[in-house]
Design a protein around this motif. Structure first.
Motif, mmCIF file in Angstrom:
data_model
loop_
_atom_site.group_PDB
_atom_site.id
_atom_site.type_symbol
_atom_site.label_atom_id
_atom_site.label_comp_id
_atom_site.label_asym_id
_atom_site.label_seq_id
_atom_site.Cartn_x
_atom_site.Cartn_y
_atom_site.Cartn_z
ATOM 1 N N LYS A 168 12.581 4.947 3.658
ATOM 2 C CA LYS A 168 12.447 4.883 2.208
ATOM 3 C C LYS A 168 11.502 5.965 1.678
ATOM 4 C CE LYS A 168 13.312 -0.111 1.830
ATOM 5 N NZ LYS A 168 12.738 -1.414 1.432
ATOM 6 N N VAL A 169 10.388 6.162 2.395
ATOM 7 C CA VAL A 169 9.428 7.185 1.989
ATOM 8 C C VAL A 169 10.040 8.574 2.106
ATOM 9 C CG1 VAL A 169 7.237 8.293 2.585
ATOM 10 C CG2 VAL A 169 7.397 5.797 2.507
ATOM 11 N N ASP A 170 10.785 8.818 3.187
ATOM 12 C CA ASP A 170 11.440 10.120 3.357
ATOM 13 C C ASP A 170 12.441 10.382 2.227
ATOM 14 O OD1 ASP A 170 10.001 10.559 5.639
ATOM 15 O OD2 ASP A 170 11.606 9.951 7.021
ATOM 16 N N LEU A 191 0.981 8.720 -0.024
ATOM 17 C CA LEU A 191 1.977 8.317 0.977
ATOM 18 C C LEU A 191 1.338 7.983 2.322
ATOM 19 C CD1 LEU A 191 4.926 10.803 0.341
ATOM 20 C CD2 LEU A 191 4.689 8.434 -0.435
ATOM 21 N N LYS A 192 0.256 8.647 2.618
ATOM 22 C CA LYS A 192 -0.370 8.446 3.924
ATOM 23 C C LYS A 192 -1.111 7.112 4.016
ATOM 24 C CE LYS A 192 -2.367 11.981 5.819
ATOM 25 N NZ LYS A 192 -3.356 13.044 6.122
ATOM 26 N N TYR A 193 -1.821 6.755 2.936
ATOM 27 C CA TYR A 193 -2.723 5.614 3.029
ATOM 28 C C TYR A 193 -2.348 4.417 2.156
ATOM 29 C CZ TYR A 193 -5.720 8.952 5.427
ATOM 30 O OH TYR A 193 -6.213 9.879 6.302
ATOM 31 N N SER A 194 -1.368 4.557 1.293
ATOM 32 C CA SER A 194 -1.046 3.469 0.377
ATOM 33 C C SER A 194 0.309 2.843 0.641
ATOM 34 C CB SER A 194 -1.109 3.975 -1.070
ATOM 35 O OG SER A 194 -2.400 4.436 -1.383
ATOM 36 N N VAL A 195 0.879 3.108 1.801
ATOM 37 C CA VAL A 195 2.186 2.569 2.166
ATOM 38 C C VAL A 195 2.058 1.751 3.446
ATOM 39 C CG1 VAL A 195 4.557 3.136 2.829
ATOM 40 C CG2 VAL A 195 3.392 4.510 1.095
ATOM 41 N N ASP A 196 2.688 0.593 3.462
ATOM 42 C CA ASP A 196 2.684 -0.267 4.653
ATOM 43 C C ASP A 196 3.866 0.125 5.539
ATOM 44 O OD1 ASP A 196 2.581 -2.206 6.563
ATOM 45 O OD2 ASP A 196 2.872 -3.904 5.201
ATOM 46 N N TYR A 197 3.590 0.996 6.496
ATOM 47 C CA TYR A 197 4.654 1.504 7.357
ATOM 48 C C TYR A 197 5.091 0.507 8.419
ATOM 49 C CZ TYR A 197 4.175 6.120 5.284
ATOM 50 O OH TYR A 197 4.167 7.174 4.414
ATOM 51 N N SER A 198 4.439 -0.655 8.461
ATOM 52 C CA SER A 198 4.875 -1.681 9.419
ATOM 53 C C SER A 198 6.121 -2.408 8.932
ATOM 54 C CB SER A 198 3.745 -2.689 9.656
ATOM 55 O OG SER A 198 3.474 -3.435 8.476
ATOM 56 N N GLN A 199 6.456 -2.238 7.625
ATOM 57 C CA GLN A 199 7.646 -2.871 7.082
ATOM 58 C C GLN A 199 8.902 -2.182 7.606
ATOM 59 O OE1 GLN A 199 7.703 -5.626 5.061
ATOM 60 N NE2 GLN A 199 5.478 -5.726 5.386
ATOM 61 N N PRO A 200 9.939 -2.930 7.954
ATOM 62 C CA PRO A 200 11.179 -2.333 8.475
ATOM 63 C C PRO A 200 11.800 -1.357 7.476
ATOM 64 C CG PRO A 200 11.166 -4.719 8.812
ATOM 65 C CD PRO A 200 10.001 -4.415 7.932
#
Length: 318
Positions: free
Chosen positions: A125-127, A111-120
């Motif tokens: 969604k991750v939470d 979750l920390k390094y394989s998700v693009d958190y810049s997406q709206p």
């Protein structure tokens, strides 16, 4: 004794597990099962197991404590180590050459390094994903409790004479959930996580158990369990089926090793007249063949079901 040619020795060394690093958990368990199946059907391995077992049988004719018995014991141990080494080496080779493997990265790292958190909306969604996984692993503990209770019930009912393997895969999946997501039943019960788990576990489990009892009661009304028959029921059922008057007795009733009873079709057919044989054939022709180790016993079970499907308990007769 001559030394093996270098190419042959290199190939031999590569087959051994000694020079490799490996983690058995990296490969799906099904891959190992296929390899074991092939190994157990390998003629050389089967022959080696046969030789080992014949040695054990030889020991039955020897006096315990004699030098011959002690020597035989050491030889059997040597065979066991050889068989174990072959099986171990086979598992390592499966691990090394499997085209499918598990990623051992922890979920938190994923979750920390394989998700693009810049997406709206990505954080939300991750939470939500994390929350649902928490629920899944928590409920998996409830499932594990139920599976444990079922094993206890089965042991009490069947006294260990019959083993059930259906829950092994469930237990395997539960262990994977615990090890990967680490969000249920902490190892340290006195830790804050352990106290939190037990604060909610019992109440949630009791609530689920209560609701499932209501569901099960309604489900069983729609799908009643199969009727249970005593020896007396089976005898009366035979009399009703053939239109006799108390001419059947317990000699027509077979018993399983766990104490259950059924109509022994083999015994039955030996003592029927031609007209009764025709009547039983009309029933038994509906039985499908069974590709199991004890097909004859299963045949009697199926015939019992068909004969007793016409049975009316004495108090139900018109």
């Amino acid at each position: 004794m001559s030394r093996k040619p270098l190419p042959d020795r290199e190939d031999f060394v590569r087959q051994q597990p000694t020079i490799y690093q490996f983690d058995f958990r990296d490969v799906p368990i099904e891959k190992y099962a296929k390899s074991l199946y092939a190994l157990f059907h390998n003629p050389d391995y089967v022959d080696a197991v046969g030789k080992r077992n014949r040695l054990v049988a030889t020991g039955d004719r020897m006096r315990v404590g004699t030098s011959e018995m002690n020597n035989l014991f050491r030889v059997i141990q040597q065979h066991d180590r050889r068989l174990a080494d072959i099986m171990y080496a086979s598992m390592v080779q499966v691990n090394l050459h499997s085209e499918v493997s598990y990623d051992t990265m922890t979920f938190s790292t994923l979750l920390k390094y394989s998700v693009d958190y810049s997406q709206p909306g990505m954080k939300e969604k991750v939470d939500l994903l994390a929350a649902r996984l928490d629920r899944l692993t928590f409920l998996a503990e409830c499932l594990d409790r139920i599976a444990t209770d079922i094993r206890g019930d089965m042991l009490d009912i069947f006294k260990g004479n019959i083993e059930f393997n259906q829950f092994d895969s469930v237990t395997h999946v539960l262990h994977q959930l615990r090890g990967y997501f680490r969000s249920a039943l902490p190892n340290d019960m006195d830790s804050p996580e352990g106290e939190l788990f037990y604060e909610y576990a019992d109440s949630i489990y009791n609530y689920i158990d209560k609701r499932l009892k209501t569901y099960t009661a309604k489900y069983r009304k729609m799908h009643p369990v199969s009727p249970k028959y005593t020896e007396e029921d089976l005898i009366e059922g035979l009399n009703q089926f053939f239109g006799r008057n108390d001419k059947f007795d317990k000699s027509f009733v077979g018993h399983t090793k766990t104490g259950g009873c059924y109509i022994d079709v083999a015994q039955l057919c030996l003592r029927l007249d031609s007209n009764e044989i025709k009547k039983i054939e009309k029933v038994t022709c509906k039985i499908k063949s069974n590709n199991i180790s004890d097909a004859a016993l299963c045949y009697s079970f199926n015939a019992t079901d068909l004969i007793m499907s016409q049975y009316k308990r004495p108090e139900q007769k018109q």
